[in-house]
Design a protein around this motif. Structure first.
Motif, PDB file in Angstrom:
ATOM      1  N   LEU A   1       0.834  -1.198   0.000  1.00 41.73           N
ATOM      2  CA  LEU A   1       0.000   0.000   0.000  1.00 41.73           C
ATOM      3  C   LEU A   1       0.871   1.252   0.000  1.00 41.73           C
ATOM      4  CD1 LEU A   1      -2.690   1.451   0.109  1.00 41.73           C
ATOM      5  CD2 LEU A   1      -2.738   1.087   2.598  1.00 41.73           C
TER       6      LEU A   1
ATOM      7  N   ARG B   1       2.151   1.818  -3.508  1.00 38.77           N
ATOM      8  CA  ARG B   1       1.122   2.303  -4.425  1.00 38.77           C
ATOM      9  C   ARG B   1       0.783   3.764  -4.152  1.00 38.77           C
ATOM     10  NH1 ARG B   1      -3.686  -0.394  -3.733  1.00 38.77           N
ATOM     11  NH2 ARG B   1      -2.952  -1.629  -1.974  1.00 38.77           N
TER      12      ARG B   1
ATOM     13  N   GLU C   1      -7.519   2.870   0.099  1.00 39.34           N
ATOM     14  CA  GLU C   1      -7.684   1.946  -1.032  1.00 39.34           C
ATOM     15  C   GLU C   1      -8.731   2.483  -2.007  1.00 39.34           C
ATOM     16  OE1 GLU C   1      -6.039  -0.587  -1.894  1.00 39.34           O
ATOM     17  OE2 GLU C   1      -5.138  -1.577  -0.154  1.00 39.34           O
TER      18      GLU C   1
ATOM     19  N   ARG D   1      -8.209   3.497  -5.990  1.00 37.23           N
ATOM     20  CA  ARG D   1      -8.978   2.848  -7.055  1.00 37.23           C
ATOM     21  C   ARG D   1      -9.763   3.846  -7.893  1.00 37.23           C
ATOM     22  NH1 ARG D   1     -10.230  -0.942  -2.954  1.00 37.23           N
ATOM     23  NH2 ARG D   1     -12.316  -0.036  -2.725  1.00 37.23           N
TER      24      ARG D   1
END
Length: 319
Positions: A188, A191, A313, A317
């Protein structure tokens, strides 16, 4: 990592409170002491005075963050008479430690109740009115120009940056390092770092820093309501103030609000002439979720962490 306890846990007696008030120059006797709502850092007390005199607020800072006393005093001086809503009047900032053993300030007690609990009792039109006023208050903060980008310390901007991109790059790097050190998922973190690098051009749209309250949620805003009106009566807690992009401050304020409240806030805030406002607000929300995760992790508040991971998250996305 062991949880950290910061907030002072003190029993302030009448004699000590009386000695504190005497230093302010206010001519009044202590009638009662009560603990006020506050966050995780400072202990906040109301000092009721005899004879119908206006009450005072005693705010005590933890030893590990004693510098926040000087910062708050500085911020109260900076915003004096520049906001559409009253800020506390500073009566005393005392670092002598001979009465309480910690640094503290004494401020005026503003009228009204915390907007958070109050707004839940309001009919929808008054709730919308309240959050339009919060939007106007936020805009007023952003009308105060600052000299550099960065977090504000007791004597000005700490680690000042000349441009917003450099400031935010450093801020994300620092928080991702902390995230990893506190057990955050490496995938995470990677990213998020890649996403920030890809979107970093958004930061360049802010050319000049402004004053950001950086914690303008309903718990830090006071209001008063009657049958058909609601009026903001105060704004408090300037410990977290920073100099930066106004959209960073807007994103954090919106984080706490429902969809209807966000709509009213933005209506009150007024036009934003920047391009890609939505994408910019999203990346600042990502930073706030990351900061909040690190904050709760240091207190071992594990029940707070999963929703913040889910939020990060979701934001990744959606891009």
């Amino acid at each position: 990592m062991s949880p950290i306890v910061i907030k002072p846990d003190l029993a302030i007696d009448l004699a000590t409170a009386g000695a504190v008030v005497a230093r302010t120059g206010v001519d009044g006797q202590i009638a009662a002491i009560s603990l006020l709502y506050g966050g995780e850092i400072s202990a906040v007390y109301e000092l009721a005075l005899a004879g119908g005199l206006p009450p005072l607020v005693l705010k005590i800072y933890p030893d590990s963050m004693s510098w926040k006393m000087r910062k708050e005093a500085r911020m109260l001086d900076l915003v004096r008479d520049r906001l559409p809503v009253p800020a506390p009047r500073l009566h005393l900032a005392d670092a002598s430690r001979d009465l309480i053993g910690l640094d503290y300030v004494v401020m005026s007690r503003l009228a009204g109740d915390r907007l958070g609990p109050l707004e839940q009792q309001l009919p929808p039109p008054l709730r919308q009115s309240a959050f339009r006023q919060v939007g106007r208050l936020s805009r007023a903060f952003h009308d105060i120009a600052m000299e550099a980008f960065g977090y504000i310390g007791p004597d000005g901007v700490w680690t000042a940056h000349a441009d917003n991109r450099t400031y935010l790059t450093v801020q994300f790097d620092r928080k991702l390092t902390e995230f990893s050190s506190r057990g955050g998922a490496p995938d995470l973190a990677l990213r998020i770092a890649r996403h920030v690098e890809a979107c970093s051009g958004l930061f360049e749209a802010c050319a000049a820093p402004v004053l950001c309250h950086n914690d303008l949620h309903p718990g830090n805003i006071l209001a008063r309501a009657d049958d058909d009106t609601v009026t903001l009566t105060g704004v408090v807690d300037f410990e977290g103030a920073l100099a930066g992009d106004p959209l960073k401050d807007v994103a954090k304020a919106l984080y706490y609000l429902s969809a209807g409240q966000r709509e009213a806030f933005l209506e009150g805030y007024g036009p934003m002439t920047r391009t890609e406002v939505g994408a910019t607000l999203d990346i600042y929300r990502l930073l706030f979720s990351l900061e909040l995760w690190c904050w709760y992790a240091q207190f071992d508040a594990t029940d707070k962490l999963a929703p913040l991971i889910a939020d990060m998250e979701l934001l990744l996305r959606s891009q």
